[in-house]
Design a protein around this motif. Sequence first.
Motif, PDB file in Angstrom:
ATOM      1  N   VAL A  69       0.843  -1.188   0.000  1.00 24.07           N
ATOM      2  CA  VAL A  69       0.000   0.000   0.000  1.00 24.07           C
ATOM      3  C   VAL A  69       0.888   1.251   0.000  1.00 24.07           C
ATOM      4  N   ARG A  70       0.710   2.103  -1.009  1.00 25.49           N
ATOM      5  CA  ARG A  70       1.498   3.329  -1.160  1.00 25.49           C
ATOM      6  C   ARG A  70       0.699   4.595  -0.895  1.00 25.49           C
ATOM      7  N   HIS A  71      -0.622   4.455  -0.769  1.00 23.56           N
ATOM      8  CA  HIS A  71      -1.474   5.630  -0.549  1.00 23.56           C
ATOM      9  C   HIS A  71      -2.787   5.171   0.052  1.00 23.56           C
ATOM     10  N   VAL A  72      -3.271   5.931   1.049  1.00 22.90           N
ATOM     11  CA  VAL A  72      -4.577   5.681   1.649  1.00 22.90           C
ATOM     12  C   VAL A  72      -5.281   7.026   1.763  1.00 22.90           C
ATOM     13  N   PHE A  73      -6.497   7.116   1.253  1.00 28.81           N
ATOM     14  CA  PHE A  73      -7.281   8.340   1.379  1.00 28.81           C
ATOM     15  C   PHE A  73      -8.648   7.964   1.919  1.00 28.81           C
ATOM     16  N   ASN A  74      -9.031   8.570   3.054  1.00 30.56           N
ATOM     17  CA  ASN A  74     -10.266   8.234   3.740  1.00 30.56           C
ATOM     18  C   ASN A  74     -11.096   9.501   3.900  1.00 30.56           C
ATOM     19  N   SER A  75     -12.159   9.635   3.116  1.00 30.06           N
ATOM     20  CA  SER A  75     -13.070  10.769   3.263  1.00 30.06           C
ATOM     21  C   SER A  75     -14.422  10.406   2.676  1.00 30.06           C
ATOM     22  N   MET A  76     -15.465  10.667   3.428  1.00 29.73           N
ATOM     23  CA  MET A  76     -16.815  10.424   2.921  1.00 29.73           C
ATOM     24  C   MET A  76     -17.252  11.529   1.961  1.00 29.73           C
ATOM     25  N   VAL A  77     -16.734  12.754   2.154  1.00 34.07           N
ATOM     26  CA  VAL A  77     -17.260  13.898   1.412  1.00 34.07           C
ATOM     27  C   VAL A  77     -16.331  14.456   0.338  1.00 34.07           C
ATOM     28  N   ASN A  78     -15.025  14.289   0.488  1.00 34.35           N
ATOM     29  CA  ASN A  78     -14.087  14.832  -0.503  1.00 34.35           C
ATOM     30  C   ASN A  78     -13.916  13.825  -1.643  1.00 34.35           C
ATOM     31  N   ILE A  79     -14.937  13.756  -2.493  1.00 31.26           N
ATOM     32  CA  ILE A  79     -14.964  12.768  -3.580  1.00 31.26           C
ATOM     33  C   ILE A  79     -13.776  12.975  -4.520  1.00 31.26           C
ATOM     34  N   ASN A  80     -13.514  14.222  -4.928  1.00 31.11           N
ATOM     35  CA  ASN A  80     -12.415  14.486  -5.854  1.00 31.11           C
ATOM     36  C   ASN A  80     -11.056  14.131  -5.255  1.00 31.11           C
ATOM     37  N   GLY A  81     -10.933  14.210  -3.937  1.00 30.72           N
ATOM     38  CA  GLY A  81      -9.677  13.856  -3.276  1.00 30.72           C
ATOM     39  C   GLY A  81      -9.297  12.406  -3.497  1.00 30.72           C
ATOM     40  N   HIS A  82     -10.298  11.540  -3.621  1.00 31.98           N
ATOM     41  CA  HIS A  82     -10.022  10.123  -3.854  1.00 31.98           C
ATOM     42  C   HIS A  82      -9.324   9.935  -5.201  1.00 31.98           C
ATOM     43  N   VAL A  83      -9.840  10.560  -6.235  1.00 39.69           N
ATOM     44  CA  VAL A  83      -9.299  10.400  -7.583  1.00 39.69           C
ATOM     45  C   VAL A  83      -7.976  11.160  -7.733  1.00 39.69           C
ATOM     46  N   LYS A  84      -7.965  12.423  -7.308  1.00 40.25           N
ATOM     47  CA  LYS A  84      -6.757  13.241  -7.473  1.00 40.25           C
ATOM     48  C   LYS A  84      -5.571  12.665  -6.708  1.00 40.25           C
ATOM     49  N   GLY A  85      -5.802  12.247  -5.462  1.00 39.32           N
ATOM     50  CA  GLY A  85      -4.720  11.694  -4.650  1.00 39.32           C
ATOM     51  C   GLY A  85      -4.176  10.408  -5.239  1.00 39.32           C
ATOM     52  N   ALA A  86      -5.083   9.533  -5.657  1.00 38.37           N
ATOM     53  CA  ALA A  86      -4.671   8.254  -6.241  1.00 38.37           C
ATOM     54  C   ALA A  86      -3.899   8.483  -7.535  1.00 38.37           C
ATOM     55  N   LEU A  87      -4.387   9.395  -8.371  1.00 37.70           N
ATOM     56  CA  LEU A  87      -3.733   9.668  -9.654  1.00 37.70           C
ATOM     57  C   LEU A  87      -2.314  10.195  -9.457  1.00 37.70           C
ATOM     58  N   LYS A  88      -2.138  11.068  -8.480  1.00 39.59           N
ATOM     59  CA  LYS A  88      -0.817  11.632  -8.200  1.00 39.59           C
ATOM     60  C   LYS A  88       0.172  10.510  -7.824  1.00 39.59           C
ATOM     61  N   ILE A  89      -0.240   9.606  -6.957  1.00 37.40           N
ATOM     62  CA  ILE A  89       0.638   8.502  -6.515  1.00 37.40           C
ATOM     63  C   ILE A  89       0.900   7.540  -7.666  1.00 37.40           C
ATOM     64  N   VAL A  90      -0.127   7.204  -8.432  1.00 38.76           N
ATOM     65  CA  VAL A  90       0.037   6.286  -9.566  1.00 38.76           C
ATOM     66  C   VAL A  90       1.079   6.852 -10.544  1.00 38.76           C
ATOM     67  N   GLN A  91       0.984   8.160 -10.823  1.00 35.91           N
ATOM     68  CA  GLN A  91       1.928   8.781 -11.760  1.00 35.91           C
ATOM     69  C   GLN A  91       3.338   8.813 -11.174  1.00 35.91           C
ATOM     70  N   GLU A  92       3.457   9.020  -9.856  1.00 36.65           N
ATOM     71  CA  GLU A  92       4.779   8.985  -9.215  1.00 36.65           C
ATOM     72  C   GLU A  92       5.371   7.581  -9.281  1.00 36.65           C
ATOM     73  N   LEU A  93       4.553   6.572  -9.081  1.00 35.74           N
ATOM     74  CA  LEU A  93       5.043   5.178  -9.127  1.00 35.74           C
ATOM     75  C   LEU A  93       5.494   4.808 -10.533  1.00 35.74           C
ATOM     76  N   GLN A  94       4.836   5.385 -11.541  1.00 35.94           N
ATOM     77  CA  GLN A  94       5.192   5.079 -12.920  1.00 35.94           C
ATOM     78  C   GLN A  94       6.515   5.732 -13.296  1.00 35.94           C
ATOM     79  N   ALA A  95       6.805   6.905 -12.730  1.00 32.56           N
ATOM     80  CA  ALA A  95       7.981   7.714 -13.117  1.00 32.56           C
ATOM     81  C   ALA A  95       9.313   7.041 -12.805  1.00 32.56           C
TER      82      ALA A  95
END
Length: 155
Positions: free
Chosen positions: A129-155
């Motif tokens: 596990v490289r990233h955990v995001f827990n929020s019921m209301v910050n829907i965009n935070g789930h996608v944006k945070g995951a995308l940032k980590i995925v792109q860092e892992l690819q680099a």
Amino acid sequence: MAAPQIGLGDQAPDFTLPTQSGTEVTLSDFRDKKTVVLFFYPKDETAGCTAEVCSFRDNYEVFTEAGAEVIGISSDSVSSHERFAGRYSLPFTLVSDEGGEIRKRYGVPSKLGILPGRVTYVIDRSGVVRHVFNSMVNINGHVKGALKIVQELQA
């Protein structure tokens, strides 16, 4: 009782669950092949969950270009997932965790003791596990945070 929540640096618990198409998906099948974005969400066809899956849908190509697979997981039935995925043209897999066993193994907390939580995990190619995001209301935070980590892992 839920297990302690899986956190950064932990090995992601493996699972095999049925998908919206009736086939099965096993998390460890992605090992050494793809990063996995695993998002737990409360329920098909609710406003917040629909916004979340549509946000993952709208960014799906960016995730796949970065070498990631997106998997949504809730305790809804296979047939509910099939309808939900069809209605919103979801290009990724939804898996049915009826009974919430995998949710418990990941330690995904409930809100107000009854509503299943909304937590996103990014799991690298070695199953860590490289990233955990827990929020019921910050829907965009789930996608944006995951995308940032995925792109860092690819680099």
